[in-house]
Design an enzyme around this catalytic site. Structure first.
Site, mmCIF file in Angstrom:
data_model
loop_
_atom_site.group_PDB
_atom_site.id
_atom_site.type_symbol
_atom_site.label_atom_id
_atom_site.label_comp_id
_atom_site.label_asym_id
_atom_site.label_seq_id
_atom_site.Cartn_x
_atom_site.Cartn_y
_atom_site.Cartn_z
ATOM 1 N N ASP A 34 0.851 -1.184 -0.108
ATOM 2 C CA ASP A 34 0.120 0.015 0.036
ATOM 3 C C ASP A 34 0.840 1.056 0.078
ATOM 4 O O ASP A 34 2.227 1.124 0.153
ATOM 5 C CB ASP A 34 -0.760 0.127 1.250
ATOM 6 N N GLU A 36 0.079 4.749 1.851
ATOM 7 C CA GLU A 36 0.012 5.517 2.699
ATOM 8 C C GLU A 36 0.828 5.561 4.096
ATOM 9 O O GLU A 36 1.366 6.603 4.659
ATOM 10 C CB GLU A 36 -1.458 5.676 3.354
ATOM 11 N N HIS A 142 -7.863 5.321 7.400
ATOM 12 C CA HIS A 142 -9.095 4.962 6.507
ATOM 13 C C HIS A 142 -9.179 3.515 6.621
ATOM 14 O O HIS A 142 -8.191 2.766 6.896
ATOM 15 C CB HIS A 142 -9.273 5.444 5.177
ATOM 16 N N GLU A 160 -7.392 -2.363 7.474
ATOM 17 C CA GLU A 160 -7.279 -3.043 6.174
ATOM 18 C C GLU A 160 -6.146 -4.221 6.129
ATOM 19 O O GLU A 160 -6.593 -5.286 5.849
ATOM 20 C CB GLU A 160 -6.613 -2.097 5.168
HETATM 21 ZN ZN LIG Z 1 -3.872 3.063 -0.130
#
Ligand SMILES: [Zn+2]
Length: 291
Positions: A34, A36, A142, A160
């Protein structure tokens, strides 16, 4: 003396021959990347195609994937698959990724950030992760998208990374390493148990205190190698059946739309729930409900 020497020589020769005959031990590693939680990154603009600094951060993302590949190779990885798992799933620079790995790009089916995982893999590595929505002092927190406030599996609020760990667990593959901000490093271990982590930044409200990207890559390389060398210590994350998945949306309309799927209960103004004894059904439902 001479006889002892001869016996020793035979034993040593036999041992060397046995070692030479052993096939290399298979170690197939899945790396989901990912963006972030990449070191140095702080703003959505830096994670988005069109953002002026996106080219820099997609290169740093690629370099962190490379650090994970280097660590996996140090630990004896025989096959490595990298899953680009952010936004368009077209962020990692293919020609700058180490050639020992295959790269999966674009979105496909319900496995989403774990697309490509199956039972032939031995270990999973997460790079560039972030904490779940609503976490204090967490960078770009998020859960899957900005339209979800909570994803709750069997009563546990998941980031996640834990959802992705459960997908790996469905295929009996354990997670050995995660990098990202310090909040997600703590959060994942509270849910799936102790793993190797590299906390590359500490959130300070919307700001963050960072370590240097080169230092982050060194931590990732060492941590991935340590996790893979200690593979037997980790168990796949397998929540127990029957499964209940609750989704809390940020908007009432999204809950209404998700509740149109057969078998889904509307549980509140912004929430729905789905029950099944088959975790693959839960995986597919989640993919559909958050579209
Ligand atoms: Zn992401």
């Amino acid at each position: 003396m001479k006889k002892t020497f001869s016996i020793m020589a035979v034993v040593l020769f036999a041992a060397a021959f046995a070692t030479a005959q052993q096939p290399a031990k298979k170690l197939k590693v899945f790396i989901s990347v990912d963006m972030e939680g990449i070191s140095g990154l702080i703003n959505w603009d830096e994670t988005s195609q069109g953002g002026p600094d996106y080219p820099l951060f997609r290169r740093l993302m690629t370099e962190e994937a490379n650090a994970a590949i280097a660590g996996a190779l140090d630990a004896g990885a025989t096959e490595i698959v990298v899953r680009d798992a952010h936004d368009s799933a077209r962020n990692i620079l293919p020609d700058e990724l180490r050639e020992e790995a295959r790269l999966i790009r674009e979105w496909n089916g319900p496995l989403s950030m774990m697309e490509g995982i199956d039972t032939t893999f031995d270990a999973v590595v997460f790079i560039g992760n972030h904490a779940r929505a609503g976490t204090p002092n967490a960078v770009l927190k998020h859960t899957m998208s900005l339209s979800l406030f909570d994803v709750i599996l069997n009563g546990v609020r998941l980031p996640e990374a834990a959802w992705n760990a459960a997908i790996a667990g469905y295929f009996d593959v354990p997670v050995v390493f995660l990098s990202g901000d310090s909040a997600v490093c703590k959060q994942i271990q509270e849910i799936i148990g102790p793993i190797e982590t590299a906390a590359v930044k500490d959130g300070m409200g919307p700001a963050a205190s960072m370590i240097h990207p080169r230092k982050a890559r060194e931590m990732i390389k060492k941590g991935v190698a340590a996790g893979l060398r200690n593979l037997k210590a980790y168990k796949p994350y397998k929540p127990s059946a029957p499964y209940k998945l609750e989704i809390v949306f940020t908007d009432e309309n999204l809950a209404r739309r998700a509740s149109l799927i057969p078998g889904v209960d509307r549980t509140g103004e912004r929430s729905v729930a789905f029950n099944s004894g088959d975790f693959m059904e839960i995986i597919k439902y989640f993919r559909l409900a958050r579209l």
